[in-house]
Design an enzyme around this catalytic site. Structure first.
Site, mmCIF file in Angstrom:
data_model
loop_
_atom_site.group_PDB
_atom_site.id
_atom_site.type_symbol
_atom_site.label_atom_id
_atom_site.label_comp_id
_atom_site.label_asym_id
_atom_site.label_seq_id
_atom_site.Cartn_x
_atom_site.Cartn_y
_atom_site.Cartn_z
ATOM 1 N N ASP A 57 -5.137 29.992 -13.238
ATOM 2 C CA ASP A 57 -4.452 30.421 -14.453
ATOM 3 C C ASP A 57 -5.445 30.725 -15.571
ATOM 4 O O ASP A 57 -6.628 30.382 -15.498
ATOM 5 C CB ASP A 57 -3.495 29.324 -14.934
ATOM 6 C CG ASP A 57 -2.355 29.081 -13.966
ATOM 7 O OD1 ASP A 57 -1.899 30.050 -13.333
ATOM 8 O OD2 ASP A 57 -1.913 27.917 -13.841
ATOM 9 N N TYR A 115 -9.886 20.120 -6.725
ATOM 10 C CA TYR A 115 -9.874 20.436 -8.146
ATOM 11 C C TYR A 115 -10.414 19.241 -8.919
ATOM 12 O O TYR A 115 -10.216 18.086 -8.514
ATOM 13 C CB TYR A 115 -8.456 20.719 -8.640
ATOM 14 C CG TYR A 115 -7.885 22.050 -8.235
ATOM 15 C CD1 TYR A 115 -8.009 23.162 -9.062
ATOM 16 C CD2 TYR A 115 -7.197 22.202 -7.038
ATOM 17 C CE1 TYR A 115 -7.466 24.385 -8.705
ATOM 18 C CE2 TYR A 115 -6.657 23.422 -6.666
ATOM 19 C CZ TYR A 115 -6.791 24.508 -7.508
ATOM 20 O OH TYR A 115 -6.249 25.722 -7.151
#
Length: 297
Positions: A57, A115
């Protein structure tokens, strides 16, 4: 045609994510794919399309994004890494380029992803080098967060942690490991892995969640950086940021660690806390066979 595999790093602060926004009004938002594709297309002598392991994003960073692209066979002798990097802005970098199998797919061949999310435990100020790369939360009860993270690890239906805008057929995912890791400025030790024992570091201040009192500590009197790591076979839209938002809510005392199973059971996004900001999130690594990924089936 020959297929190349690219490993890419970028600072997402001034980028609107990975995916090119073809239908946006001009000037189009600046994206990683939108910067890279014209460069690679010019070098290839034809229009190409990059396919990424994950569409990060806006504001999200990457240290190990992977993409594949097909180029003409007669272009294989080009030093692609050097040539692309020579044309890139400072916030995007090609870390590696190698030839891949013709059927390699950056997204569908991935075994798992890792992540990381960076928190800064004071709001007094953020060091300039960390601007746009951490979430300044203020003090947190990291031990309560540890307990909450235990409930998130494993195989669950994560519908309560999926934001709208996806067409997945199943919201069941496996989070193999959640680790509270030391940053480069913290004492070593913190580790939380699903199904395994873990240890936690302690500060030298009057309370374990306050900055260290030791005058020589690089963060004495300033704050602490915490880095959380999430490994899984795949993640739903903004799932990591939603899990981080939950953990911070627990760390602030807005929720109890034991509230987590009940929230997950609702399968209702509105029952979970707000999404954590994009700025703290980094796509750190994507795993492919053959590799030593310990959770590969």
């Amino acid at each position: 045609m020959a297929r190349l595999r690219l490993t890419i790093a970028y600072k997402g602060t001034d980028l609107h994510g990975w995916q090119v926004q073809e239908h946006a009004t001009r000037p189009r938002p600046r994206t990683v794919q939108g910067v890279l594709e014209p460069i690679v297309s010019r070098m290839a002598g034809e229009q190409v399309r990059l396919h990424a392991a994950g569409r990060t994003d806006a504001g999200v960073h990457a240290d190990g994004q992977v993409a594949h692209v097909d180029i003409p066979d007669h272009k294989l002798d080009v030093d692609w890494q050097k040539a692309i990097n020579a044309q890139l802005p400072d916030d995007i970098c090609i870390l590696d380029v190698r030839r891949a199998a013709d059927d390699f797919h950056a997204r569908f061949d991935a075994l798992g992803k890792r992540y990381t999310y960076r928190l800064w435990l004071t709001r007094r100020f953020i060091p300039p080098k960390l601007h746009g790369q951490v979430w300044a939360t203020g003090p947190l009860d990291v031990y309560a967060m540890d307990r909450a993270a235990r409930h998130l690890a494993g195989t669950h239906d994560f519908a309560a942690f999926q934001n709208q805008g996806t067409d997945v057929t199943s919201t069941v995912r496996t989070v193999h490991a959640i680790r509270r890791c030391p940053s480069g400025t913290l004492p070593a030790g913190a580790l939380l892995t699903y199904g395994e024992p873990y240890t936690s570091w302690r500060c030298t201040g009057t309370h374990p969640d306050q900055p260290p009192a030791t005058a020589g500590h690089p963060l004495a009197g300033i704050g602490l950086e915490l880095v959380w790591s999430f490994e899984g076979d795949g993640f739903l839209k903004q799932m990591v940021r939603n899990m981080m938002g939950l953990l911070v809510a627990v760390g602030r005392g807005a929720l109890a660690a034991d509230d987590v199973p009940g929230i997950m059971a609702t399968l209702d996004r509105s029952r979970a806390p707000a999404t954590a900001p994009a700025c703290g999130l980094t796509l750190s690594e994507v795993y492919y066979p053959p590799c030593d990924y310990p959770y590969a089936r």
